[in-house]
Design a protein around this motif. Structure first.
Motif, PDB file in Angstrom:
ATOM      1  N   GLY A 124       0.804  -1.226   0.000  1.00  0.00           N
ATOM      2  CA  GLY A 124       0.000   0.000   0.000  1.00  0.00           C
ATOM      3  C   GLY A 124       0.834   1.271   0.000  1.00  0.00           C
ATOM      4  O   GLY A 124       1.836   1.382   0.692  1.00  0.00           O
ATOM      5  N   ARG A 125       0.411   2.226  -0.812  1.00  0.00           N
ATOM      6  CA  ARG A 125       1.149   3.485  -0.936  1.00  0.00           C
ATOM      7  C   ARG A 125       0.588   4.590  -0.042  1.00  0.00           C
ATOM      8  O   ARG A 125       1.143   5.676   0.004  1.00  0.00           O
ATOM      9  N   HIS A 126      -0.519   4.323   0.622  1.00  0.00           N
ATOM     10  CA  HIS A 126      -1.138   5.327   1.476  1.00  0.00           C
ATOM     11  C   HIS A 126      -1.365   4.756   2.878  1.00  0.00           C
ATOM     12  O   HIS A 126      -2.491   4.454   3.251  1.00  0.00           O
ATOM     13  N   PRO A 127      -0.291   4.621   3.662  1.00  0.00           N
ATOM     14  CA  PRO A 127      -0.451   4.048   5.002  1.00  0.00           C
ATOM     15  C   PRO A 127      -1.202   5.004   5.940  1.00  0.00           C
ATOM     16  O   PRO A 127      -1.098   6.224   5.819  1.00  0.00           O
ATOM     17  N   VAL A 128      -1.939   4.417   6.858  1.00  0.00           N
ATOM     18  CA  VAL A 128      -2.673   5.173   7.869  1.00  0.00           C
ATOM     19  C   VAL A 128      -2.134   4.769   9.229  1.00  0.00           C
ATOM     20  O   VAL A 128      -2.125   3.583   9.566  1.00  0.00           O
ATOM     21  N   ARG A 129      -1.684   5.745  10.010  1.00  0.00           N
ATOM     22  CA  ARG A 129      -1.137   5.450  11.341  1.00  0.00           C
ATOM     23  C   ARG A 129      -2.246   4.917  12.238  1.00  0.00           C
ATOM     24  O   ARG A 129      -3.241   5.586  12.461  1.00  0.00           O
ATOM     25  N   GLU A 130      -2.055   3.699  12.743  1.00  0.00           N
ATOM     26  CA  GLU A 130      -3.041   3.068  13.616  1.00  0.00           C
ATOM     27  C   GLU A 130      -2.663   3.201  15.092  1.00  0.00           C
ATOM     28  O   GLU A 130      -3.486   3.566  15.910  1.00  0.00           O
ATOM     29  N   ARG A 131      -1.422   2.875  15.430  1.00  0.00           N
ATOM     30  CA  ARG A 131      -0.981   2.900  16.827  1.00  0.00           C
ATOM     31  C   ARG A 131       0.470   3.329  16.921  1.00  0.00           C
ATOM     32  O   ARG A 131       1.257   3.056  16.025  1.00  0.00           O
ATOM     33  N   THR A 132       0.818   3.960  18.050  1.00  0.00           N
ATOM     34  CA  THR A 132       2.197   4.384  18.325  1.00  0.00           C
ATOM     35  C   THR A 132       2.565   3.894  19.715  1.00  0.00           C
ATOM     36  O   THR A 132       1.788   4.006  20.649  1.00  0.00           O
ATOM     37  N   SER A 133       3.780   3.391  19.858  1.00  0.00           N
ATOM     38  CA  SER A 133       4.243   2.861  21.148  1.00  0.00           C
ATOM     39  C   SER A 133       4.735   3.995  22.047  1.00  0.00           C
ATOM     40  O   SER A 133       4.897   5.135  21.614  1.00  0.00           O
ATOM     41  N   ASP A 134       4.999   3.640  23.275  1.00  0.00           N
ATOM     42  CA  ASP A 134       5.722   4.543  24.174  1.00  0.00           C
ATOM     43  C   ASP A 134       7.154   4.638  23.654  1.00  0.00           C
ATOM     44  O   ASP A 134       7.552   3.894  22.767  1.00  0.00           O
ATOM     45  N   THR A 135       7.947   5.523  24.256  1.00  0.00           N
ATOM     46  CA  THR A 135       9.335   5.665  23.784  1.00  0.00           C
ATOM     47  C   THR A 135      10.269   4.747  24.554  1.00  0.00           C
ATOM     48  O   THR A 135      10.043   4.430  25.715  1.00  0.00           O
ATOM     49  N   ALA A 136      11.330   4.337  23.868  1.00  0.00           N
ATOM     50  CA  ALA A 136      12.439   3.608  24.481  1.00  0.00           C
ATOM     51  C   ALA A 136      13.645   4.523  24.365  1.00  0.00           C
ATOM     52  O   ALA A 136      13.917   5.061  23.294  1.00  0.00           O
ATOM     53  N   THR A 137      14.335   4.747  25.456  1.00  0.00           N
ATOM     54  CA  THR A 137      15.456   5.686  25.479  1.00  0.00           C
ATOM     55  C   THR A 137      16.770   4.940  25.597  1.00  0.00           C
ATOM     56  O   THR A 137      16.929   4.045  26.430  1.00  0.00           O
ATOM     57  N   VAL A 138      17.727   5.316  24.730  1.00  0.00           N
ATOM     58  CA  VAL A 138      19.078   4.755  24.751  1.00  0.00           C
ATOM     59  C   VAL A 138      20.034   5.885  25.075  1.00  0.00           C
ATOM     60  O   VAL A 138      20.042   6.923  24.414  1.00  0.00           O
ATOM     61  N   SER A 139      20.853   5.685  26.108  1.00  0.00           N
ATOM     62  CA  SER A 139      21.853   6.663  26.502  1.00  0.00           C
ATOM     63  C   SER A 139      23.188   6.229  25.898  1.00  0.00           C
ATOM     64  O   SER A 139      23.732   5.195  26.262  1.00  0.00           O
ATOM     65  N   VAL A 140      23.699   7.028  24.947  1.00  0.00           N
ATOM     66  CA  VAL A 140      24.968   6.709  24.281  1.00  0.00           C
ATOM     67  C   VAL A 140      26.070   7.449  25.008  1.00  0.00           C
ATOM     68  O   VAL A 140      26.037   8.675  25.161  1.00  0.00           O
ATOM     69  N   ARG A 141      27.117   6.697  25.443  1.00  0.00           N
ATOM     70  CA  ARG A 141      28.214   7.289  26.206  1.00  0.00           C
ATOM     71  C   ARG A 141      29.502   7.214  25.446  1.00  0.00           C
ATOM     72  O   ARG A 141      29.779   6.384  24.699  1.00  0.00           O
TER      73      ARG A 141
END
Length: 141
Positions: A124-141
């Motif tokens: 499909g060329r016309h996607p529809v956003r259905e759901r979004t997750s919470d965020t996952a955070t990565v700390s780069v050191r």
């Protein structure tokens, strides 16, 4: 008024109240929208070192569309969300998944989220956003 008439009037008014409540409940249930079922999750390690490669995985399911595709997005600091990869389209009822390897380029905090898109066909060329997750955070050191 006689006792029999009073009893008959009470019984009739009780039936009318019950009938009105039943009619109101029917109209309310018919007007309530149906909600699709589904979920979306993301996983990533919490810390990484510059130059290290780490994996970010997003997966989700939703019954609102005939086909689904899971995508991963990221952002650093106050930037906007950028799409970094997408999995292949799957039929509804199957789990859409996207797994990507990220090489940590510089120090800082990077946030990731998974998004499930609904499609009308596998490509499909016309996607529809259905759901979004919470965020996952990565700390780069």
């Amino acid at each position: 008024m006689t006792r029999t008439k009073k009893t008959a009037i009470r019984a009739r008014s009780g039936r009318l109240v019950a009938l009105g409540a039943l009619g109101l409940a029917t109209v309310t249930l018919a007007a309530t929208p149906a909600f699709a079922k589904g979920s979306v999750d993301i996983s990533a390690q919490r810390t990484a070192h510059v130059g290290e490669t780490y994996r970010v995985t997003g997966h989700g399911i939703d019954d609102a569309a005939p086909y689904l595709r899971a995508c991963l997005e990221n952002r650093s600091s106050a930037e906007t969300w950028q799409q970094i990869s997408c999995g292949s389209g799957v039929t509804a009822g199957a789990e859409a998944q996207d797994v990507t390897q990220i090489k940590a380029a510089h120090t800082g905090i990077v946030e990731y989220r998974a998004v499930v898109y609904g499609l009308t066909s596998p490509t499909g060329r016309h996607p529809v956003r259905e759901r979004t997750s919470d965020t996952a955070t990565v700390s780069v050191r």
